[in-house]
Design an enzyme around this catalytic site. Structure first.
Site, mmCIF file in Angstrom:
data_model
loop_
_atom_site.group_PDB
_atom_site.id
_atom_site.type_symbol
_atom_site.label_atom_id
_atom_site.label_comp_id
_atom_site.label_asym_id
_atom_site.label_seq_id
_atom_site.Cartn_x
_atom_site.Cartn_y
_atom_site.Cartn_z
ATOM 1 N N TYR A 45 -6.135 9.509 2.685
ATOM 2 C CA TYR A 45 -5.023 8.550 2.563
ATOM 3 C C TYR A 45 -5.527 7.192 2.074
ATOM 4 C CZ TYR A 45 -1.195 5.439 3.543
ATOM 5 O OH TYR A 45 -0.218 4.481 3.407
ATOM 6 N N SER A 127 1.771 -5.100 6.002
ATOM 7 C CA SER A 127 2.739 -4.269 5.296
ATOM 8 C C SER A 127 3.947 -3.965 6.173
ATOM 9 C CB SER A 127 2.076 -2.955 4.874
ATOM 10 O OG SER A 127 3.032 -2.053 4.345
ATOM 11 N N GLN A 148 4.268 -8.414 3.667
ATOM 12 C CA GLN A 148 4.614 -7.676 2.450
ATOM 13 C C GLN A 148 5.903 -6.898 2.685
ATOM 14 O OE1 GLN A 148 3.940 -4.027 2.452
ATOM 15 N NE2 GLN A 148 3.794 -3.494 0.297
ATOM 16 N N TYR A 150 8.583 -4.125 1.591
ATOM 17 C CA TYR A 150 9.157 -3.028 0.822
ATOM 18 C C TYR A 150 10.668 -3.170 0.953
ATOM 19 C CZ TYR A 150 4.799 -0.498 0.001
ATOM 20 O OH TYR A 150 3.546 -0.127 -0.440
ATOM 21 N N THR A 176 6.610 -6.366 -2.923
ATOM 22 C CA THR A 176 5.881 -5.400 -3.746
ATOM 23 C C THR A 176 6.818 -4.769 -4.766
ATOM 24 O OG1 THR A 176 4.165 -4.933 -2.146
ATOM 25 C CG2 THR A 176 4.674 -3.193 -3.707
ATOM 26 N N ARG A 185 0.167 11.548 -5.550
ATOM 27 C CA ARG A 185 -1.051 11.473 -4.746
ATOM 28 C C ARG A 185 -1.549 12.861 -4.348
ATOM 29 N NH1 ARG A 185 0.154 5.923 -1.202
ATOM 30 N NH2 ARG A 185 0.882 4.739 -3.007
ATOM 31 N N LYS A 271 4.266 -9.007 -6.059
ATOM 32 C CA LYS A 271 2.999 -8.286 -6.173
ATOM 33 C C LYS A 271 3.189 -6.991 -6.973
ATOM 34 C CE LYS A 271 -0.494 -6.077 -3.178
ATOM 35 N NZ LYS A 271 -0.499 -4.760 -3.852
ATOM 36 N N HIS A 295 -1.625 -1.612 -7.674
ATOM 37 C CA HIS A 295 -1.521 -0.887 -6.410
ATOM 38 C C HIS A 295 -2.797 -0.088 -6.130
ATOM 39 C CE1 HIS A 295 1.822 -0.328 -3.470
ATOM 40 N NE2 HIS A 295 1.039 0.632 -3.017
ATOM 41 N N ARG A 298 -2.875 3.644 -7.209
ATOM 42 C CA ARG A 298 -2.231 4.661 -6.382
ATOM 43 C C ARG A 298 -0.851 5.076 -6.877
ATOM 44 N NH1 ARG A 298 -4.578 5.062 -1.213
ATOM 45 N NH2 ARG A 298 -2.659 5.195 0.016
#
Length: 402
Positions: A45, A127, A148, A150, A176, A185, A271, A295, A298
């Site tokens: 991860y 986050s 941060q 989301y 973000t 991923r 960001k 990022h 990612r």
């Protein structure tokens, strides 16, 4: 009694704080040791990108291409690295980037990161999907906390979350922008990274051979999205993970960013920007800074190295707002490279998490000291006493044209 003996055995074999710089003097040393102490599913991860991981490697390769030309015979040098940003003087232009699912990577991560930020006087960006509440992490950061965001789809949830963040002492909001959709991923899929973790033979076996991590889980509990549990009746990790998928991300637009600007009266950072026109529009929409980032490789495996995107964005908006940077930073030399290319501040995510995995609560502070010492040494090597002199040492023939 068994647990106590295991803890004592682990403590005996952990490097002493005074010896960390001798045993692990580089971020790559922290990475290697962390890889041995973190279970495979949690390591994947942290360490993986997306696709074939080319973007992760390209970030590192792009950074390595940037060269500096020393100017010598300057006598004694005492480089100064204190940096003022948004009215706060930080000890160095080095900050902790946001990382999700921190407690999966290392139990108790958020408390350790926030405490490190307070002790070292550097920013810690928490986050939305970290594993602690802002009401806990914010006070621990003692004025060094950034948050941060989301983007929540529900305006009432967004307003409440921002109020909680403000009341918890976070000074800057980082929106973000570079997660328009979840990335695939593939390495994480093969490692069976699941939220919540599936407690089966594989996870148990991997945990059993990583006792420091497992004892940390016993102390701190399984990772949970604690910030978001307030908004869920009878919250469990499974229901909260479903809530995250249904209610966060995929909604960010210029109109949404303008709404956040109206709601947040402190510094606002956007960001994940790698396009110069996007950077300009962020400024036009009211951003106080732009953070150049891909990022950490990612999201899109074909994205250019973040460091390659930095000069053009600095040229376009650097006179209007600070340009911040992250992605591919593994040393104080890398910090110097980004500053030479115009960044006002440089953030690291994996480097600090490697520190946690390698040395527990002492690790993030040690990671910072590696970066700080490396930055100061680089400045001395190239003949700089001030950060703004690094641009004059840049070998511009090593910077790709955009």
């Amino acid at each position: 009694m068994v647990l106590q003996r295991a803890v004592e055995r682990i403590e005996r074999h952990r490097p002493m704080a005074s010896n960390l710089m001798d045993t692990m003097p580089g971020i790559d040393d922290l990475e290697r040791r962390a890889g041995k102490r973190i279970p495979h599913f949690a390591w994947e991860y942290l360490a993986s990108g997306t696709g074939d991981d080319r973007a992760v490697q390209n970030n590192l390769d792009g950074m390595a291409r940037v060269q500096l030309i020393p100017q010598l015979l300057k006598g004694p040098l005492e480089p100064s690295i204190e940096t003022e940003l948004f009215g706060i003087t930080y000890a160095a232009p080095i900050g902790i980037a946001p990382v999700g699912l921190t407690g999966l990577i290392w139990p108790g991560a958020d408390a350790a990161l926030a405490t490190t930020a307070a002790a070292k006087r550097i920013p810690y960006t928490m986050s939305t999907v970290a594993t602690e509440k802002p009401e806990v992490a914010g006070p621990n950061a003692d004025g060094m906390g950034w948050f941060q965001l989301y983007p929540p789809r529900d305006p009432s949830l967004r307003a409440d979350l921002l109020e909680r963040v403000r009341a918890s002492g976070f000074t800057a909001l980082v929106v973000t922008a570079d997660v328009p959709a979840a990335s695939r991923r593939e390495r994480q899929r093969k490692a069976r990274v699941r939220v919540p973790p599936v407690i089966g033979p594989t996870l148990v076996a991997q945990s059993a051979i990583h006792p420091a991590w497992s004892i940390g889980v016993l102390r701190h509990g399984l990772p949970r999205f604690r910030t978001l549990e307030k908004y869920i009746d009878d919250a469990t990790m499974r229901s909260t993970a479903g809530f995250v998928g249904a209610n966060l991300g995929g909604t960010l637009s210029w109109e949404y960013l303008a709404e956040v600007r109206e709601l947040w009266d402190g510094p606002l950072v956007v960001k994940g920007i790698v396009d110069v026109d996007d950077a300009q529009r962020c400024v036009d929409t009211g951003a106080d800074a732009v953070q150049v980032s891909n990022h950490g490789g990612r999201q899109l495996d074909a994205v250019p190295p973040a460091i390659d995107s930095l000069p053009a964005i600095v040229e376009r908006i650097g006179d209007a707002v600070p340009v911040l940077f992250d992605s591919g930073v593994r040393s104080g030399l890398d910090v110097a490279r980004a500053i030479a290319l115009g960044a006002s501040f440089v953030f690291c995510g994996r480097a600090f998490m490697f520190g946690l995995g390698a040395a527990g609560d002492e690790g993030p502070g040690h990671a910072y000291e590696i970066l700080r010492e490396g930055l100061i040494n680089t400045m001395a090597q190239v003949g700089c006493t001030r950060l703004d002199e690094l641009a004059d040492r840049l070998d511009r023939s090593t910077i790709p044209a955009r």
